[in-house]
Design a protein around this motif. Structure first.
Motif, PDB file in Angstrom:
ATOM      1  N   LEU A  51      40.910  63.182  10.873  1.00 52.42           N
ATOM      2  CA  LEU A  51      42.761  62.102   9.701  1.00 52.42           C
ATOM      3  C   LEU A  51      41.809  60.661   9.542  1.00 52.42           C
ATOM      4  O   LEU A  51      42.782  60.482   8.398  1.00 52.42           O
ATOM      5  N   GLU A  52      41.407  59.728  10.527  1.00 48.59           N
ATOM      6  CA  GLU A  52      41.243  59.025  10.067  1.00 48.59           C
ATOM      7  C   GLU A  52      39.805  59.041   9.125  1.00 48.59           C
ATOM      8  O   GLU A  52      39.602  58.234   8.150  1.00 48.59           O
ATOM      9  N   LYS A  53      38.907  60.094   8.606  1.00 47.85           N
ATOM     10  CA  LYS A  53      37.836  59.853   8.344  1.00 47.85           C
ATOM     11  C   LYS A  53      38.500  59.945   6.615  1.00 47.85           C
ATOM     12  O   LYS A  53      38.826  59.820   5.352  1.00 47.85           O
ATOM     13  N   ALA A  54      40.481  61.387   6.304  1.00 47.02           N
ATOM     14  CA  ALA A  54      40.754  61.481   5.229  1.00 47.02           C
ATOM     15  C   ALA A  54      41.569  59.972   4.582  1.00 47.02           C
ATOM     16  O   ALA A  54      41.073  59.593   4.000  1.00 47.02           O
ATOM     17  N   PHE A  55      42.358  59.789   6.122  1.00 47.81           N
ATOM     18  CA  PHE A  55      41.962  57.390   5.578  1.00 47.81           C
ATOM     19  C   PHE A  55      41.608  56.796   4.847  1.00 47.81           C
ATOM     20  O   PHE A  55      41.232  56.011   4.028  1.00 47.81           O
ATOM     21  N   PHE A  56      39.941  57.000   5.049  1.00 48.58           N
ATOM     22  CA  PHE A  56      38.649  56.571   4.405  1.00 48.58           C
ATOM     23  C   PHE A  56      38.805  56.835   3.291  1.00 48.58           C
ATOM     24  O   PHE A  56      38.030  55.209   2.710  1.00 48.58           O
ATOM     25  N   ASN A  57      38.641  57.817   3.628  1.00 52.57           N
ATOM     26  CA  ASN A  57      38.305  58.598   1.727  1.00 52.57           C
ATOM     27  C   ASN A  57      39.760  57.976   0.570  1.00 52.57           C
ATOM     28  O   ASN A  57      38.816  57.267  -0.563  1.00 52.57           O
ATOM     29  N   VAL A  58      40.841  57.569   1.058  1.00 50.16           N
ATOM     30  CA  VAL A  58      41.513  57.636   0.612  1.00 50.16           C
ATOM     31  C   VAL A  58      41.597  55.993  -0.160  1.00 50.16           C
ATOM     32  O   VAL A  58      41.917  55.424  -0.832  1.00 50.16           O
ATOM     33  N   LEU A  59      41.236  55.611   1.348  1.00 53.21           N
ATOM     34  CA  LEU A  59      40.611  53.498   0.986  1.00 53.21           C
ATOM     35  C   LEU A  59      40.114  53.538   0.312  1.00 53.21           C
ATOM     36  O   LEU A  59      39.609  52.876  -1.221  1.00 53.21           O
ATOM     37  N   ALA A  60      38.867  54.534  -0.211  1.00 53.56           N
ATOM     38  CA  ALA A  60      37.649  54.017  -0.878  1.00 53.56           C
ATOM     39  C   ALA A  60      38.003  54.362  -2.298  1.00 53.56           C
ATOM     40  O   ALA A  60      37.880  53.555  -2.614  1.00 53.56           O
ATOM     41  N   CYS A  61      38.902  55.558  -2.569  1.00 50.59           N
ATOM     42  CA  CYS A  61      39.659  55.440  -3.307  1.00 50.59           C
ATOM     43  C   CYS A  61      40.633  54.486  -4.023  1.00 50.59           C
ATOM     44  O   CYS A  61      40.227  53.781  -5.187  1.00 50.59           O
TER      45      CYS A  61
END
Length: 93
Positions: A51-61
């Protein structure tokens, strides 16, 4: 506010979230069946990291989408730095 516009990125994110959802359902079943706490915490930790990885991917976007509104050469150089930082966040987040 940025929106996820890239269809591949959107699809990948939704698939990742569905996998996490499956992990969480599995954890629920483990708890209901009386699994050992160390097994449950191991699975919770894995789900949290996913879930943290998904969060950081959205943050990167969101970071990548920001500079597109700016103009000029400085904005282009800044946008490249932001893209690089976003890639690092997505990779190591």
């Amino acid at each position: 506010m940025a929106v996820i516009r890239d269809e591949r990125h959107k699809r990948d994110l939704v698939l990742r979230l569905k996998r996490i959802e499956g992990q969480l359902r599995g954890i629920q079943a483990m708890i209901e069946s009386g699994a050992e706490c160390d097994q449950v915490t191991q699975q919770l930790s894995a789900a949290r990291r996913a879930l943290e990885k998904a969060f950081f991917n959205v943050l990167a976007c969101a970071i990548q989408a920001g500079p597109e509104k700016a103009a000029g050469e400085k904005a282009a150089a800044g946008a490249e730095r932001v893209r690089q930082a976003a890639a690092l966040l997505a990779k190591f987040g």
